[in-house]
Design an enzyme around this catalytic site. Structure first.
Site, PDB file in Angstrom:
ATOM      1  CD  GLU A  91      -3.061   1.546 -11.808  1.00 44.81           C
ATOM      2  OE1 GLU A  91      -3.772   2.342 -11.165  1.00 44.81           O
ATOM      3  OE2 GLU A  91      -3.527   0.785 -12.690  1.00 44.81           O
ATOM      4  NE  ARG A 118     -15.112  -3.077 -10.683  1.00 36.97           N
ATOM      5  CZ  ARG A 118     -14.424  -1.945 -10.777  1.00 36.97           C
ATOM      6  NH1 ARG A 118     -14.953  -0.882 -11.382  1.00 36.97           N
ATOM      7  NH2 ARG A 118     -13.205  -1.869 -10.272  1.00 36.97           N
ATOM      8  CE  LYS A 165     -10.074  -4.106  -7.290  1.00 37.55           C
ATOM      9  NZ  LYS A 165     -10.962  -3.041  -6.739  1.00 37.55           N
ATOM     10  CE1 TYR A 197      -6.792   0.702  -5.842  1.00 40.80           C
ATOM     11  CE2 TYR A 197      -6.189  -1.165  -4.484  1.00 40.80           C
ATOM     12  CZ  TYR A 197      -6.877  -0.642  -5.566  1.00 40.80           C
ATOM     13  OH  TYR A 197      -7.657  -1.455  -6.356  1.00 40.80           O
ATOM     14  NE  ARG A 219     -11.996   3.435 -15.400  1.00 43.85           N
ATOM     15  CZ  ARG A 219     -11.774   3.232 -14.084  1.00 43.85           C
ATOM     16  NH1 ARG A 219     -10.760   2.493 -13.665  1.00 43.85           N
ATOM     17  NH2 ARG A 219     -12.570   3.780 -13.198  1.00 43.85           N
ATOM     18  CG  PHE A 264     -12.597   3.601   0.157  1.00 45.25           C
ATOM     19  CD1 PHE A 264     -11.544   3.198  -0.660  1.00 45.25           C
ATOM     20  CD2 PHE A 264     -13.387   4.665  -0.258  1.00 45.25           C
ATOM     21  CE1 PHE A 264     -11.273   3.843  -1.862  1.00 45.25           C
ATOM     22  CE2 PHE A 264     -13.121   5.323  -1.455  1.00 45.25           C
ATOM     23  CZ  PHE A 264     -12.054   4.906  -2.262  1.00 45.25           C
ATOM     24  CB  THR A 276     -16.494   1.973  -8.508  1.00 45.92           C
ATOM     25  OG1 THR A 276     -15.682   2.711  -9.425  1.00 45.92           O
ATOM     26  CG2 THR A 276     -15.686   1.582  -7.292  1.00 45.92           C
ATOM     27  CG  ASN A 288     -14.601  -3.434  -7.160  1.00 47.77           C
ATOM     28  OD1 ASN A 288     -13.500  -3.946  -6.960  1.00 47.77           O
ATOM     29  ND2 ASN A 288     -14.755  -2.136  -7.358  1.00 47.77           N
ATOM     30  CG  HIS A 316      -7.123  -1.983 -10.561  1.00 48.73           C
ATOM     31  ND1 HIS A 316      -7.423  -0.731 -10.099  1.00 48.73           N
ATOM     32  CD2 HIS A 316      -6.046  -1.839 -11.383  1.00 48.73           C
ATOM     33  CE1 HIS A 316      -6.549   0.140 -10.613  1.00 48.73           C
ATOM     34  NE2 HIS A 316      -5.708  -0.517 -11.378  1.00 48.73           N
TER      35      HIS A 316
HETATM   36  P1  ATP Z   1     -10.170   0.269  -9.478  1.00 47.35           P
HETATM   37  O1  ATP Z   1      -9.242   1.431  -9.206  1.00 47.35           O
HETATM   38  O2  ATP Z   1     -10.075  -0.850  -8.479  1.00 47.35           O
HETATM   39  O3  ATP Z   1     -10.108  -0.197 -10.896  1.00 47.35           O
HETATM   40  P2  ATP Z   1     -12.298   2.144  -9.757  1.00 47.35           P
HETATM   41  O4  ATP Z   1     -11.339   2.975 -10.542  1.00 47.35           O
HETATM   42  O5  ATP Z   1     -13.622   1.809 -10.367  1.00 47.35           O
HETATM   43  O6  ATP Z   1     -11.663   0.770  -9.331  1.00 47.35           O
HETATM   44  P3  ATP Z   1     -11.660   3.812  -7.479  1.00 47.35           P
HETATM   45  O7  ATP Z   1     -12.470   5.021  -7.203  1.00 47.35           O
HETATM   46  O8  ATP Z   1     -10.293   3.960  -8.079  1.00 47.35           O
HETATM   47  O9  ATP Z   1     -12.553   2.793  -8.338  1.00 47.35           O
HETATM   48  O10 ATP Z   1     -11.532   3.003  -6.116  1.00 47.35           O
HETATM   49  C1  ATP Z   1     -10.570   1.968  -5.973  1.00 47.35           C
HETATM   50  C2  ATP Z   1     -11.188   0.790  -5.281  1.00 47.35           C
HETATM   51  O11 ATP Z   1     -11.517   1.183  -3.950  1.00 47.35           O
HETATM   52  C3  ATP Z   1     -12.512   0.307  -5.857  1.00 47.35           C
HETATM   53  O12 ATP Z   1     -12.379  -0.567  -6.947  1.00 47.35           O
HETATM   54  C4  ATP Z   1     -13.119  -0.398  -4.670  1.00 47.35           C
HETATM   55  O13 ATP Z   1     -12.506  -1.686  -4.472  1.00 47.35           O
HETATM   56  C5  ATP Z   1     -12.702   0.517  -3.541  1.00 47.35           C
HETATM   57  N1  ATP Z   1     -13.720   1.557  -3.275  1.00 47.35           N
HETATM   58  C6  ATP Z   1     -14.017   2.624  -4.028  1.00 47.35           C
HETATM   59  N2  ATP Z   1     -14.994   3.369  -3.500  1.00 47.35           N
HETATM   60  C7  ATP Z   1     -15.328   2.734  -2.338  1.00 47.35           C
HETATM   61  C8  ATP Z   1     -16.262   2.988  -1.296  1.00 47.35           C
HETATM   62  N3  ATP Z   1     -17.076   4.035  -1.334  1.00 47.35           N
HETATM   63  N4  ATP Z   1     -16.308   2.115  -0.267  1.00 47.35           N
HETATM   64  C9  ATP Z   1     -15.484   1.024  -0.205  1.00 47.35           C
HETATM   65  N5  ATP Z   1     -14.560   0.735  -1.153  1.00 47.35           N
HETATM   66  C10 ATP Z   1     -14.496   1.567  -2.196  1.00 47.35           C
HETATM   67 MG    MG Z   2      -9.375   3.413  -9.812  1.00 47.81          MG
END
Ligand code: ATP
Ligand code: MG
Length: 141
Positions: free
Chosen positions: A129, A105, A12, A52, A88, A60, A94, A115, A118
């Protein structure tokens, strides 16, 4: 034997600006994950919103898509057995505060949103994706 899978990885904008590309790639290589495509992109806000789209109802969403379009990112296609779960696990939770020791992370993230990385979370999301960023000529499968 499990089937070979593909996953989309993104370093990212926080990971790129903090010069963590090498650290992330090193961890992939050390864990025998094959990188079969890689490029640097700078998403527009519209491209980040499309990527997204599954999160568009989340509180968010606006902040996340602003962040993801704030600077260059590195997109990669990873390939290997069970690579979705394997990557993962390497990324960690996350929320970096909940991430296991030794994960990307845990070691590098500074914020639940910023973080560093992705990774696709299912075969279906990986297919969407990867197709979002790469055409078939760019993937060395
Ligand atoms: P990614 O999809 O980026 O691999 P993930 O699957 O662990 O991460 P998701 O739940 O898909 O997490 O959320 C996508 C992204 O949105 C997160 O990686 C983070 O950057 C952001 N995000 C998720 N939860 C929050 C939150 N509570 N507040 C702020 N940003 C968030
Ligand atoms: Mg995700």
């Amino acid at each position: 034997m499990n089937k070979k899978e593909q996953s989309l990885s993104i370093i990212k904008p926080d990971g790129v600006s903090r010069k963590l590309i090498g650290q992330v790639v090193k961890r992939l290589e050390e864990n025998s994950i094959n990188i079969i495509a890689m490029k640097m992109i700078h998403m527009s806000i519209k491209e980040a919103q499309g990527f997204y789209a599954v999160h568009k109802k989340r509180p968010f969403f606006n902040s996340l898509t602003d962040f993801m379009s704030s600077g260059p990112a590195v997109v990669m296609v990873l390939e290997g057995e069970d690579v979705i779960a394997k990557y993962r696990k390497l990324m960690g939770a996350t929320n970096y505060k909940e991430a296991a020791e030794g994960t990307i992370r845990k070691d590098f993230a500074t914020d639940i949103e910023k973080n560093v990385v992705h990774g696709s979370d299912s075969l279906e999301s990986a297919a969407f994706e990867i197709g979002y960023f790469f055409n078939s000529f760019e993937i060395n499968g």
